[in-house]
Design a protein around this motif. Structure first.
Motif, PDB file in Angstrom:
ATOM      1  N   VAL A   1       0.866  -1.180   0.000  1.00 51.90           N
ATOM      2  CA  VAL A   1       0.000   0.000   0.000  1.00 51.90           C
ATOM      3  C   VAL A   1       0.905   1.233   0.000  1.00 51.90           C
ATOM      4  O   VAL A   1       1.994   1.210   0.591  1.00 51.90           O
ATOM      5  CB  VAL A   1      -0.918   0.042   1.250  1.00 51.90           C
ATOM      6  CG1 VAL A   1      -1.724   1.331   1.295  1.00 51.90           C
ATOM      7  CG2 VAL A   1      -1.844  -1.164   1.282  1.00 51.90           C
ATOM      8  N   TYR A   2       0.452   2.302  -0.682  1.00 54.26           N
ATOM      9  CA  TYR A   2       1.212   3.557  -0.692  1.00 54.26           C
ATOM     10  C   TYR A   2       0.363   4.669  -0.084  1.00 54.26           C
ATOM     11  O   TYR A   2      -0.812   4.837  -0.430  1.00 54.26           O
ATOM     12  CB  TYR A   2       1.585   3.934  -2.122  1.00 54.26           C
ATOM     13  CG  TYR A   2       2.212   5.308  -2.254  1.00 54.26           C
ATOM     14  CD1 TYR A   2       3.502   5.562  -1.809  1.00 54.26           C
ATOM     15  CD2 TYR A   2       1.508   6.357  -2.841  1.00 54.26           C
ATOM     16  CE1 TYR A   2       4.081   6.815  -1.942  1.00 54.26           C
ATOM     17  CE2 TYR A   2       2.082   7.618  -2.986  1.00 54.26           C
ATOM     18  CZ  TYR A   2       3.363   7.843  -2.529  1.00 54.26           C
ATOM     19  OH  TYR A   2       3.926   9.097  -2.656  1.00 54.26           O
ATOM     20  N   VAL A   3       0.961   5.416   0.838  1.00 48.85           N
ATOM     21  CA  VAL A   3       0.297   6.562   1.458  1.00 48.85           C
ATOM     22  C   VAL A   3       1.187   7.785   1.280  1.00 48.85           C
ATOM     23  O   VAL A   3       2.368   7.756   1.624  1.00 48.85           O
ATOM     24  CB  VAL A   3       0.032   6.316   2.967  1.00 48.85           C
ATOM     25  CG1 VAL A   3      -0.426   7.598   3.653  1.00 48.85           C
ATOM     26  CG2 VAL A   3      -0.999   5.211   3.143  1.00 48.85           C
ATOM     27  N   ASN A   4       0.633   8.848   0.723  1.00 53.01           N
ATOM     28  CA  ASN A   4       1.382  10.095   0.579  1.00 53.01           C
ATOM     29  C   ASN A   4       0.930  11.062   1.671  1.00 53.01           C
ATOM     30  O   ASN A   4      -0.234  11.467   1.706  1.00 53.01           O
ATOM     31  CB  ASN A   4       1.173  10.711  -0.809  1.00 53.01           C
ATOM     32  CG  ASN A   4       2.182  11.821  -1.092  1.00 53.01           C
ATOM     33  OD1 ASN A   4       2.781  12.387  -0.188  1.00 53.01           O
ATOM     34  ND2 ASN A   4       2.362  12.132  -2.369  1.00 53.01           N
ATOM     35  N   ASP A   5       1.858  11.415   2.540  1.00 56.04           N
ATOM     36  CA  ASP A   5       1.552  12.371   3.611  1.00 56.04           C
ATOM     37  C   ASP A   5       2.461  13.591   3.509  1.00 56.04           C
ATOM     38  O   ASP A   5       2.654  14.307   4.488  1.00 56.04           O
ATOM     39  CB  ASP A   5       1.732  11.709   4.983  1.00 56.04           C
ATOM     40  CG  ASP A   5       0.834  12.341   6.053  1.00 56.04           C
ATOM     41  OD1 ASP A   5      -0.264  12.803   5.697  1.00 56.04           O
ATOM     42  OD2 ASP A   5       1.224  12.355   7.230  1.00 56.04           O
ATOM     43  N   ALA A   6       2.998  13.832   2.305  1.00 59.94           N
ATOM     44  CA  ALA A   6       3.964  14.923   2.117  1.00 59.94           C
ATOM     45  C   ALA A   6       3.424  15.942   1.124  1.00 59.94           C
ATOM     46  O   ALA A   6       3.907  16.051  -0.003  1.00 59.94           O
ATOM     47  CB  ALA A   6       5.305  14.359   1.632  1.00 59.94           C
ATOM     48  N   PHE A   7       2.412  16.701   1.537  1.00 59.44           N
ATOM     49  CA  PHE A   7       1.875  17.728   0.652  1.00 59.44           C
ATOM     50  C   PHE A   7       2.960  18.716   0.241  1.00 59.44           C
ATOM     51  O   PHE A   7       2.968  19.213  -0.880  1.00 59.44           O
ATOM     52  CB  PHE A   7       0.726  18.482   1.331  1.00 59.44           C
ATOM     53  CG  PHE A   7       0.178  19.604   0.480  1.00 59.44           C
ATOM     54  CD1 PHE A   7      -0.729  19.345  -0.533  1.00 59.44           C
ATOM     55  CD2 PHE A   7       0.601  20.913   0.677  1.00 59.44           C
ATOM     56  CE1 PHE A   7      -1.207  20.371  -1.346  1.00 59.44           C
ATOM     57  CE2 PHE A   7       0.127  21.946  -0.120  1.00 59.44           C
ATOM     58  CZ  PHE A   7      -0.781  21.676  -1.133  1.00 59.44           C
ATOM     59  N   SER A   8       3.886  18.982   1.154  1.00 63.90           N
ATOM     60  CA  SER A   8       4.938  19.962   0.875  1.00 63.90           C
ATOM     61  C   SER A   8       5.839  19.546  -0.278  1.00 63.90           C
ATOM     62  O   SER A   8       6.550  20.378  -0.845  1.00 63.90           O
ATOM     63  CB  SER A   8       5.781  20.196   2.129  1.00 63.90           C
ATOM     64  OG  SER A   8       6.248  18.969   2.645  1.00 63.90           O
ATOM     65  N   ALA A   9       5.820  18.261  -0.633  1.00 64.37           N
ATOM     66  CA  ALA A   9       6.609  17.784  -1.780  1.00 64.37           C
ATOM     67  C   ALA A   9       5.714  17.379  -2.948  1.00 64.37           C
ATOM     68  O   ALA A   9       6.180  16.829  -3.935  1.00 64.37           O
ATOM     69  CB  ALA A   9       7.470  16.592  -1.362  1.00 64.37           C
ATOM     70  N   ALA A  10       4.412  17.702  -2.844  1.00 67.67           N
ATOM     71  CA  ALA A  10       3.445  17.238  -3.842  1.00 67.67           C
ATOM     72  C   ALA A  10       3.541  17.976  -5.159  1.00 67.67           C
ATOM     73  O   ALA A  10       2.974  17.542  -6.170  1.00 67.67           O
ATOM     74  CB  ALA A  10       2.020  17.367  -3.288  1.00 67.67           C
ATOM     75  N   HIS A  11       4.264  19.103  -5.184  1.00 67.01           N
ATOM     76  CA  HIS A  11       4.410  19.834  -6.449  1.00 67.01           C
ATOM     77  C   HIS A  11       5.561  19.282  -7.277  1.00 67.01           C
ATOM     78  O   HIS A  11       5.835  19.785  -8.368  1.00 67.01           O
ATOM     79  CB  HIS A  11       4.607  21.330  -6.187  1.00 67.01           C
ATOM     80  CG  HIS A  11       5.802  21.667  -5.341  1.00 67.01           C
ATOM     81  ND1 HIS A  11       6.085  21.032  -4.150  1.00 67.01           N
ATOM     82  CD2 HIS A  11       6.793  22.586  -5.502  1.00 67.01           C
ATOM     83  CE1 HIS A  11       7.184  21.540  -3.626  1.00 67.01           C
ATOM     84  NE2 HIS A  11       7.640  22.469  -4.433  1.00 67.01           N
ATOM     85  N   ARG A  12       6.244  18.253  -6.738  1.00 69.06           N
ATOM     86  CA  ARG A  12       7.336  17.609  -7.460  1.00 69.06           C
ATOM     87  C   ARG A  12       6.890  16.237  -7.976  1.00 69.06           C
ATOM     88  O   ARG A  12       6.369  15.427  -7.202  1.00 69.06           O
ATOM     89  CB  ARG A  12       8.547  17.405  -6.539  1.00 69.06           C
ATOM     90  CG  ARG A  12       9.015  18.658  -5.818  1.00 69.06           C
ATOM     91  CD  ARG A  12       9.578  19.682  -6.758  1.00 69.06           C
ATOM     92  NE  ARG A  12      10.207  20.791  -6.065  1.00 69.06           N
ATOM     93  CZ  ARG A  12      10.352  22.003  -6.576  1.00 69.06           C
ATOM     94  NH1 ARG A  12       9.895  22.270  -7.775  1.00 69.06           N
ATOM     95  NH2 ARG A  12      10.952  22.957  -5.892  1.00 69.06           N
ATOM     96  N   ALA A  13       7.093  15.986  -9.258  1.00 68.38           N
ATOM     97  CA  ALA A  13       6.791  14.662  -9.814  1.00 68.38           C
ATOM     98  C   ALA A  13       8.032  13.792  -9.678  1.00 68.38           C
ATOM     99  O   ALA A  13       8.809  13.621 -10.619  1.00 68.38           O
ATOM    100  CB  ALA A  13       6.367  14.779 -11.269  1.00 68.38           C
ATOM    101  N   HIS A  14       8.241  13.263  -8.481  1.00 65.10           N
ATOM    102  CA  HIS A  14       9.387  12.410  -8.194  1.00 65.10           C
ATOM    103  C   HIS A  14       8.927  10.959  -8.065  1.00 65.10           C
ATOM    104  O   HIS A  14       7.733  10.684  -7.924  1.00 65.10           O
ATOM    105  CB  HIS A  14      10.081  12.864  -6.908  1.00 65.10           C
ATOM    106  CG  HIS A  14      10.777  14.195  -7.045  1.00 65.10           C
ATOM    107  ND1 HIS A  14      11.352  14.853  -5.976  1.00 65.10           N
ATOM    108  CD2 HIS A  14      10.984  14.991  -8.121  1.00 65.10           C
ATOM    109  CE1 HIS A  14      11.884  15.987  -6.387  1.00 65.10           C
ATOM    110  NE2 HIS A  14      11.673  16.101  -7.687  1.00 65.10           N
ATOM    111  N   ALA A  15       9.894  10.058  -8.076  1.00 65.72           N
ATOM    112  CA  ALA A  15       9.555   8.625  -7.995  1.00 65.72           C
ATOM    113  C   ALA A  15       8.783   8.297  -6.725  1.00 65.72           C
ATOM    114  O   ALA A  15       7.827   7.528  -6.747  1.00 65.72           O
ATOM    115  CB  ALA A  15      10.833   7.788  -8.074  1.00 65.72           C
ATOM    116  N   SER A  16       9.188   8.901  -5.599  1.00 57.95           N
ATOM    117  CA  SER A  16       8.555   8.566  -4.322  1.00 57.95           C
ATOM    118  C   SER A  16       7.304   9.389  -4.033  1.00 57.95           C
ATOM    119  O   SER A  16       6.546   9.065  -3.118  1.00 57.95           O
ATOM    120  CB  SER A  16       9.556   8.759  -3.170  1.00 57.95           C
ATOM    121  OG  SER A  16       9.862  10.128  -2.977  1.00 57.95           O
TER     122      SER A  16
END
Length: 396
Positions: A140-155
């Protein structure tokens, strides 16, 4: 709401890859401000409570695809354990054998932190193979990093297309606050935009005048708008070559029915220094040898009346040179008025951006706003109306 929350994904017995932002400031090898670590606690504890095994993915600094020992995440372990109240293990890589073995060795109730994702060149390139290698570690993947959400990175973006994905509690709170501020806001809406340069916030201003009812412009930006109206601002910081652009923004605002508020009085000084002699003058009366360093009391009173007439406030940037007294007065007074209205239930207030957060803390009202975003670039790009890759990847 097109994204799932933690409540909608089964986690019991499953390895949950959690993208977090724990890029915290360090001094002498110790965490000097643990705010970002504290912010991830609700998400990690909820995953643990649901029987999941949280594996944290994070970046630290700018190693530019190389292993830089000084940018290892290992020194964060003590602070993470202190905040989470559970054992936190560490793997010396975020993919491959070290990571796989660390995941397999996890016991129930433990958390695993993987090494800096930016030690891999493919992270910032959103390399599909790197994303697949990370995704292979979990279910399962959970994104809790809105501050990095403007970057299209692998993670931040790549993995979301491979595994069942959801927003963490911090991401969920951020998205709900932003939806309340610009998505479907209570009207009228007022936006406060400050800072030094118009040129850095053209997209922001262009988006806001079409979406808000009132736009308050402060800081050095306001000086540029005064120049655009033929007003002499002396030695003040201003982008005189942006006068035509400022006039175009004013015209667009008029076309869209957005009222622009500029300073009617200003605080001027001959030196930008703590306690420098200053005086309040009409906005069109700045002496040739002086600088405008803050908005004046009449301007603050007008801003306060505008706040009282509105239901939603979005704030990005200070009204003056708030770092140095007495040029913090306008920002502090306006922030305190917004906080007062928020406490009374009369205003939904959302603020973000580094200087803004610092100014609200300095004014003692950061906890009184409806929501204060610690995300700098992501918050600004959201205000500009741009799609955030890390959020868009969750919308499926």
């Amino acid at each position: 709401m097109g994204w799932k929350t933690l409540d909608e994904i089964e986690m019991r017995g499953r390895v949950v890859l959690v993208r977090v932002d724990i890029n915290v400031p360090m001094e002498n090898g110790q965490v000097s401000d643990a705010t970002r670590i504290e912010k991830i606690v609700p998400t990690v504890r909820d995953i643990l409570a649901k029987g999941g095994k949280p594996v944290l993915l994070a970046h630290f600094g700018r190693p530019k695809g190389k292993v830089v020992p000084e940018m290892s995440l290992a020194p964060l372990l003590p602070e993470l354990e202190k905040a989470l109240g559970v054992p936190v293990r560490f793997a010396e890589d975020c993919i491959g054998g070290p990571a796989k073995r660390a995941v397999q060795a996890m016991a129930a109730g433990e958390v695993l932190l993987l090494e800096n994702t930016r030690f891999h060149e493919g992270e910032e390139k959103n390399d599909a193979q790197l994303a697949a290698s990370m995704a292979a570690l979990g279910e399962v993947y959970v994104n809790d990093a809105f501050s990095a959400a403007h970057r299209a990175h692998a993670s931040t973006e790549g993995i979301a297309h491979i595994l069942p994905a959801a927003a963490g509690r911090l991401m969920q709170a951020e998205l709900k606050a932003l939806e309340a501020a610009l998505g479907l806001p209570l009207r009228p809406v007022v936006a406060v935009v400050g800072g030094a340069k118009v040129s850095t916030k053209l997209d922001l201003l262009g988006n806001l005048v079409a979406r808000v009812d009132h736009l308050v412009i402060g800081g050095g930006m306001a000086n540029t708008f005064l120049v655009a109206q033929g007003i002499d601002v002396g030695r003040s910081l201003a982008e005189r070559d942006m006068a035509d652009t400022a006039r175009a923004i004013i015209a667009r605002a008029a076309d869209k029915g957005c009222a622009i508020h500029l300073p009617v009085d200003v605080v001027v000084a001959r030196a930008f220094a703590e306690g420098a002699p200053s005086e309040v003058l009409p906005a069109n009366a700045c002496p040739a040898d002086a600088m405008i360093l803050d908005a004046g009391p009449k301007t603050v009173a007008e801003i306060s009346r505008t706040f009282e007439a509105c239901r939603t406030l979005i704030w990005n940037g200070p009204l003056g040179a708030f770092e140095i007294a007495p040029f913090d007065a306008a920002t502090t007074a306006a922030a305190q008025k917004a906080a007062e209205l928020t406490r009374a239930g009369k205003l939904v207030s959302v603020a973000g951006g580094g200087d803004t957060v610092s100014a609200l803390h300095k004014a003692g009202v950061a906890d009184d706003f409806s929501y204060v975003s610690t995300a700098g670039g992501a918050f600004l790009e959201w205000m500009e109306g741009k799609e955030l890759p890390g959020v868009a990847a969750l919308m499926r």
